[in-house]
Design a protein around this motif. Structure first.
Motif, mmCIF file in Angstrom:
data_model
loop_
_atom_site.group_PDB
_atom_site.id
_atom_site.type_symbol
_atom_site.label_atom_id
_atom_site.label_comp_id
_atom_site.label_asym_id
_atom_site.label_seq_id
_atom_site.Cartn_x
_atom_site.Cartn_y
_atom_site.Cartn_z
ATOM 1 N N SER A 196 31.067 27.732 51.100
ATOM 2 C CA SER A 196 29.966 26.572 50.515
ATOM 3 C C SER A 196 28.970 25.871 51.662
ATOM 4 N N VAL A 197 27.746 25.841 51.278
ATOM 5 C CA VAL A 197 26.867 25.129 52.194
ATOM 6 C C VAL A 197 26.627 23.768 51.818
ATOM 7 N N LEU A 198 27.791 23.320 50.719
ATOM 8 C CA LEU A 198 27.649 21.913 50.497
ATOM 9 C C LEU A 198 28.482 21.134 51.306
ATOM 10 N N THR A 199 28.203 19.791 51.672
ATOM 11 C CA THR A 199 29.051 19.045 52.178
ATOM 12 C C THR A 199 30.158 18.490 51.444
ATOM 13 N N PRO A 200 31.380 17.920 51.871
ATOM 14 C CA PRO A 200 32.479 17.396 51.038
ATOM 15 C C PRO A 200 32.301 16.363 50.179
ATOM 16 N N LYS A 201 30.863 15.545 50.624
ATOM 17 C CA LYS A 201 30.572 14.487 49.890
ATOM 18 C C LYS A 201 29.757 15.022 48.623
ATOM 19 N N ASP A 202 28.923 16.110 48.983
ATOM 20 C CA ASP A 202 28.161 16.716 47.880
ATOM 21 C C ASP A 202 29.159 17.372 46.736
ATOM 22 N N GLN A 203 30.133 17.997 47.277
ATOM 23 C CA GLN A 203 31.351 18.796 46.383
ATOM 24 C C GLN A 203 31.831 17.670 45.341
#
Length: 218
Positions: A90-97
């Motif tokens: 995933s290209v999302l950061t842990p915060k975004d996830q």
């Protein structure tokens, strides 16, 4: 008289008991017939449902075998990167996830039925990743194909104009052709200033220098 009266009463009691037994027997026969009919109906229903279940299971098995065959065929066309890393990260950061998961849980809490369905398909997350990746690549290829078709159409039109310009036919002669010149004239429309005047085009002469002629003779 007393004896006959007692006998009559006994006979009447026996007849009453007989009637009760017959009524009870009729009820039991009716119940048995009804139970037999219900059992027969249930047996027919069970047979039909069993056949339908077998057909549905066979379809599922056939579908599973087809999916496995398609997976084997697709495996041949995978790149080395896809074979080593079949599931993209995933290209999302842990915060975004975390934010997305919290939002999803909040939405699912409001829809219990949807939450149950999604929970049943949680194990197919990797499958949907690959499926969505293929879908995106397909859309990209379709968009590229549309662009190439437009470019191809423009090139065909340019090629047709060029071929019409260098070929001679009735159809070409009937159209405007800047390359077709007869007696120093083309079939292109003249400019407005020249078309309105009757001035003839100036006569052209070929001039050859004497030095050039002598050098060729010698």
């Amino acid at each position: 008289m007393l004896h006959s009266r007692d006998s009559e009463e006994q006979n009447q009691c026996i007849r009453n008991d007989k009637e009760l037994v017959l009524v009870q027997l009729r009820k039991l026969k009716a119940q048995r017939t009804q139970a037999r009919a219900i059992s027969q109906e249930n047996l027919v229903k069970l047979t039909l449902e069993s056949n339908a279940t077998l057909k549905a299971l066979k379809k599922i098995v056939d579908k599973g075998e087809k999916i496995l065959k398609l997976a084997e065929m697709c495996r041949k066309f995978e790149t080395e990167e896809e074979k080593v890393l079949p599931f993209y990260s995933s290209v999302l950061t842990p915060k975004d996830q975390e934010e997305i998961e919290a939002q999803s849980l909040e939405e699912l809490s409001q829809q219990e039925e949807l939450a149950k369905v999604i929970e049943d398909y949680m194990g197919m997350e990797n499958f949907w990743k690959r499926y969505n990746k293929v879908k995106l690549e397909l859309l990209s290829l379709q968009h590229r194909r549309t662009q190439l078709l437009e470019i191809n159409e423009k090139l065909r039109e340019m090629l047709k104009q060029y071929l019409d310009g260098i070929s001679v036919s009735d159809e070409v002669l009937s159209q405007l052709n800047p390359l077709f010149i007869v007696n120093h004239r083309s079939n292109l429309p003249k400019p407005l200033s020249i078309a309105q005047s009757d001035v003839q085009p100036p006569t052209t002469y070929n001039i050859i220098e004497a030095a050039h002629v002598i050098s060729n003779i010698l």
